[in-house]
Design an enzyme around this catalytic site. Sequence first.
Site, PDB file in Angstrom:
ATOM      1  N   ASP A  72      -6.802  43.529   9.142  1.00 22.17           N
ATOM      2  CA  ASP A  72      -7.830  43.676   8.107  1.00 22.17           C
ATOM      3  C   ASP A  72      -7.786  45.050   7.456  1.00 22.17           C
ATOM      4  OD1 ASP A  72      -8.705  44.951  10.412  1.00 22.17           O
ATOM      5  OD2 ASP A  72     -10.415  43.647  10.733  1.00 22.17           O
ATOM      6  N   ASP A 141     -20.700  41.400  17.978  1.00 24.32           N
ATOM      7  CA  ASP A 141     -21.212  40.030  17.792  1.00 24.32           C
ATOM      8  C   ASP A 141     -20.116  38.984  18.020  1.00 24.32           C
ATOM      9  OD1 ASP A 141     -19.592  40.406  15.617  1.00 24.32           O
ATOM     10  OD2 ASP A 141     -21.172  40.201  14.102  1.00 24.32           O
ATOM     11  N   HIS A 143     -17.061  39.021  16.649  1.00 25.22           N
ATOM     12  CA  HIS A 143     -16.158  38.747  15.525  1.00 25.22           C
ATOM     13  C   HIS A 143     -14.744  39.213  15.853  1.00 25.22           C
ATOM     14  CE1 HIS A 143     -17.454  42.851  13.735  1.00 25.22           C
ATOM     15  NE2 HIS A 143     -16.156  42.972  13.911  1.00 25.22           N
ATOM     16  N   GLU A 148     -16.779  37.440  10.514  1.00 22.21           N
ATOM     17  CA  GLU A 148     -18.161  37.573  10.948  1.00 22.21           C
ATOM     18  C   GLU A 148     -18.712  36.203  11.333  1.00 22.21           C
ATOM     19  OE1 GLU A 148     -19.106  40.449  11.413  1.00 22.21           O
ATOM     20  OE2 GLU A 148     -19.136  41.782   9.681  1.00 22.21           O
TER      21      GLU A 148
HETATM   22  C1  GLP Z   1     -14.017  46.230  13.359  1.00 24.29           C
HETATM   23  C2  GLP Z   1     -12.615  45.662  13.200  1.00 24.29           C
HETATM   24  C3  GLP Z   1     -12.268  44.752  14.363  1.00 24.29           C
HETATM   25  C4  GLP Z   1     -12.518  45.478  15.667  1.00 24.29           C
HETATM   26  C5  GLP Z   1     -13.980  45.858  15.755  1.00 24.29           C
HETATM   27  C6  GLP Z   1     -14.352  46.544  17.047  1.00 24.29           C
HETATM   28  O1  GLP Z   1     -14.983  45.296  13.051  1.00 24.29           O
HETATM   29  N1  GLP Z   1     -12.469  44.932  11.979  1.00 24.29           N
HETATM   30  O2  GLP Z   1     -10.909  44.371  14.256  1.00 24.29           O
HETATM   31  O3  GLP Z   1     -12.159  44.642  16.741  1.00 24.29           O
HETATM   32  O4  GLP Z   1     -14.270  46.739  14.668  1.00 24.29           O
HETATM   33  O5  GLP Z   1     -14.069  47.900  17.009  1.00 24.29           O
HETATM   34  P1  GLP Z   1     -14.097  48.843  18.251  1.00 24.29           P
HETATM   35  O6  GLP Z   1     -12.831  48.605  18.994  1.00 24.29           O
HETATM   36  O7  GLP Z   1     -14.169  50.233  17.694  1.00 24.29           O
HETATM   37  O8  GLP Z   1     -15.289  48.481  19.090  1.00 24.29           O
END
Ligand code: GLP
Length: 264
Positions: A72, A141, A143, A148
């Site tokens: 992403d 959540d 995702h 989402e």
């Molecule tokens: C964002 C990214 C996800 C990632 C998530 C969790 O939403 N788009 O790909 O898994 O953050 O991030 P973190 O690893 O910092 O908790």
Amino acid sequence: MKVIIRKNSAEGSLWAAHYIADRIKEKAARSADPFVLGLCTGSTPIETYAELIRMVKAGEISFKNVVSFNMDEYVGLPKTHPESYWSFMHKYLFDHIDEPAENIHILNGNAPDLNAECEAYEKAIAAAGGFDLFLGGIGEDGHIAFNEPFSSLNSHTRVVTLTEDTRIVNSRFFNNDMNQVPAQALSVGVATVTGAREVVILAFGPKKAKAVHDAVEGPVSHMCTVSALQLHEFGTIVCDDAAASGLQESSRAYFAAVEAAEKR
Ligand code: GLP
């Protein structure tokens, strides 16, 4: 689904990095085709990337025949902004390994035609042969990528609107101001991820405990898009104790027994 539980994120990350390295080496031994790897951003994979970098520098693994596609990217954030996923990936992985620049794919959130960008991304993934392994993290959540709650579990790469919760969580990287977090992103879809031949999801820390519980013990639901992994033949979630703390004791014991049996 398999769940690998380790004491802390350091041990979980070592497991994941060595698993990915083994998969790359295993394919290289039987085929000249590149290893097609899906990659994620976030705080969670940083230790895994550090171990992969160490292995590349030690000559234990090479990314010369790896083709990667990131999950992403924010819409409208300049590529060189420190919080763009392009910047993140170069800082924490690509600048330190031997993956050829032309093998690196990251969605362009500034493309003049965002829909065309997403369509071309799916075509490029297919042209590369599809994902051998997709490495993902999860949001609080549940995702996956930026899919989402309410994202179709059959979705593919597209423009998505971030929830207020995600923008608040991610505001820690944007001066704690959610208004600085882009409202939209380009994201691979749930089906893009589950279309991989194998999926490995990392989840560390107590804030991921509910998402891990929902993904593993809850129903398959678009409310927790990573739960789609339940429909995948080769899905693994790698957790630390804190992220696994919402699982029933009996589930944890079973996953440990599966791992022990496979080592024999
Ligand atoms: C964002 C990214 C996800 C990632 C998530 C969790 O939403 N788009 O790909 O898994 O953050 O991030 P973190 O690893 O910092 O908790």
